[in-house]
Design a protein around this motif. Structure first.
Motif, PDB file in Angstrom:
ATOM      1  N   UNK A 108     -16.354  62.276   9.147  1.00 15.76           N
ATOM      2  CA  UNK A 108     -15.847  63.169   8.122  1.00 15.76           C
ATOM      3  C   UNK A 108     -16.937  63.502   7.114  1.00 15.76           C
ATOM      4  N   UNK A 109     -16.622  64.361   6.125  1.00 15.19           N
ATOM      5  CA  UNK A 109     -17.624  64.797   5.148  1.00 15.19           C
ATOM      6  C   UNK A 109     -17.994  63.728   4.137  1.00 15.19           C
TER       7      UNK A 109
ATOM      8  N   UNK B  36     -27.929  61.014  15.161  1.00 18.56           N
ATOM      9  CA  UNK B  36     -27.084  61.840  14.317  1.00 18.56           C
ATOM     10  C   UNK B  36     -27.963  62.604  13.333  1.00 18.56           C
ATOM     11  N   UNK B  38     -27.818  64.704   9.493  1.00 23.10           N
ATOM     12  CA  UNK B  38     -27.029  64.869   8.266  1.00 23.10           C
ATOM     13  C   UNK B  38     -27.647  65.969   7.421  1.00 23.10           C
ATOM     14  N   UNK B  42     -22.991  67.117   3.710  1.00 20.50           N
ATOM     15  CA  UNK B  42     -22.206  67.168   4.931  1.00 20.50           C
ATOM     16  C   UNK B  42     -22.164  65.779   5.553  1.00 20.50           C
ATOM     17  N   UNK B  43     -21.168  65.548   6.372  1.00 17.87           N
ATOM     18  CA  UNK B  43     -21.105  64.287   7.122  1.00 17.87           C
ATOM     19  C   UNK B  43     -22.098  64.277   8.256  1.00 17.87           C
ATOM     20  N   UNK B  44     -22.216  63.136   8.900  1.00 14.18           N
ATOM     21  CA  UNK B  44     -23.125  63.023  10.035  1.00 14.18           C
ATOM     22  C   UNK B  44     -22.590  63.798  11.234  1.00 14.18           C
ATOM     23  N   UNK B  46     -23.060  64.406  15.356  1.00 16.55           N
ATOM     24  CA  UNK B  46     -23.572  63.807  16.579  1.00 16.55           C
ATOM     25  C   UNK B  46     -24.530  64.769  17.268  1.00 16.55           C
ATOM     26  N   UNK B  90     -30.690  60.251  11.746  1.00 22.64           N
ATOM     27  CA  UNK B  90     -30.405  58.826  11.857  1.00 22.64           C
ATOM     28  C   UNK B  90     -30.308  58.425  13.321  1.00 22.64           C
TER      29      UNK B  90
END
Lengths: 116, 111
Positions: A108-109, B36, B38, B42-44, B46, B90
């Protein structure tokens, strides 16, 4: 398909206050994870759920952190009381089922927490 | 317990040049390895993973990574970098139930 939802996106609290974060994983994903990402570091796993059971909480500071996933879907992570060093981004992720080789976690964010 | 290291905090490349982001790991059993990305706020996201099979893994956005068991490495590569590839990358390793992330490498691609 909808992604992992988290709320709130940002939270500012004073030390010793309580805070809770919410996560709704991708539909059908059995496994849910909470991570803590401190600025300048990689995410650190706090707790992993498989359905509504805890698989791993070895890195969760249990004196102040708690998490639940009562119905095996959405989850809450709570900090009570918060400390300055809890300032971080809290990430929720989900995956189908690691045991079946479906290892990919979708994130998620995040919720950015600032403790003053 | 498993661990992962990203030896470079920062990688700078010119647009159009090949890029490599390094990752080494330590795990007791067979590794599950991931990359990953980022982006700010924002989220990570894939990029790719190695579970078993071909050592060269292809992923999203033209990225690929090569699993090297003898060197315990899983370097991320792209033949031609784009400015839009600039982000935080990452590497992660999974062993049984525990996922460990590296500290991250900031990639900057300059026009």
């Amino acid at each position: 398909e909808a992604g992992v939802a988290q709320s709130p996106r940002y939270k500012i609290i004073e030390k010793r206050q309580s805070v809770a974060f919410w996560c709704n994983p991708i539909s059908g994903h059995a496994t849910l994870y909470w991570y803590q990402q401190i600025l300048g570091q990689g995410p650190k796993l706090l707790i992993q759920f498989q359905n509504n059971g805890v698989v791993d909480d070895s890195q969760l500071p249990k004196d102040r952190f708690s998490a639940e996933r009562l119905k095996g879907v959405d989850s809450t992570l709570k900090i009570q009381p918060a400390k300055l060093e809890d300032s971080a981004v809290y990430l929720c992720a989900s995956s189908l089922n690691p045991g079946l080789g479906q290892e990919t976690q979708y994130f998620g964010p995040g919720t950015r927490l600032l403790v003053l | 317990a498993q661990s992962v290291a990203q030896p470079e905090d920062q990688v700078n490349v010119a647009e159009g040049n090949p890029l490599t982001v390094k990752c080494t790991y330590s795990v007791s059993g067979n590794p599950y390895l991931f990359w990953y990305v980022q982006y700010p706020n924002r989220g990570l996201q894939f990029l790719l993973k190695y579970i078993t099979g071909d050592n060269l893994v292809k992923g999203s956005y033209g990225f690929e990574a090569e699993f090297n068991k003898s060197q315990t490495s899983f370097h991320l590569k792209k033949p031609s970098a784009l400015v839009s590839d600039s982000a935080l990358y990452f590497c992660a390793v999974r062993d049984t139930n525990d996922m460990r992330f590296g500290a991250g490498t900031r990639l900057t691609v300059k026009p």
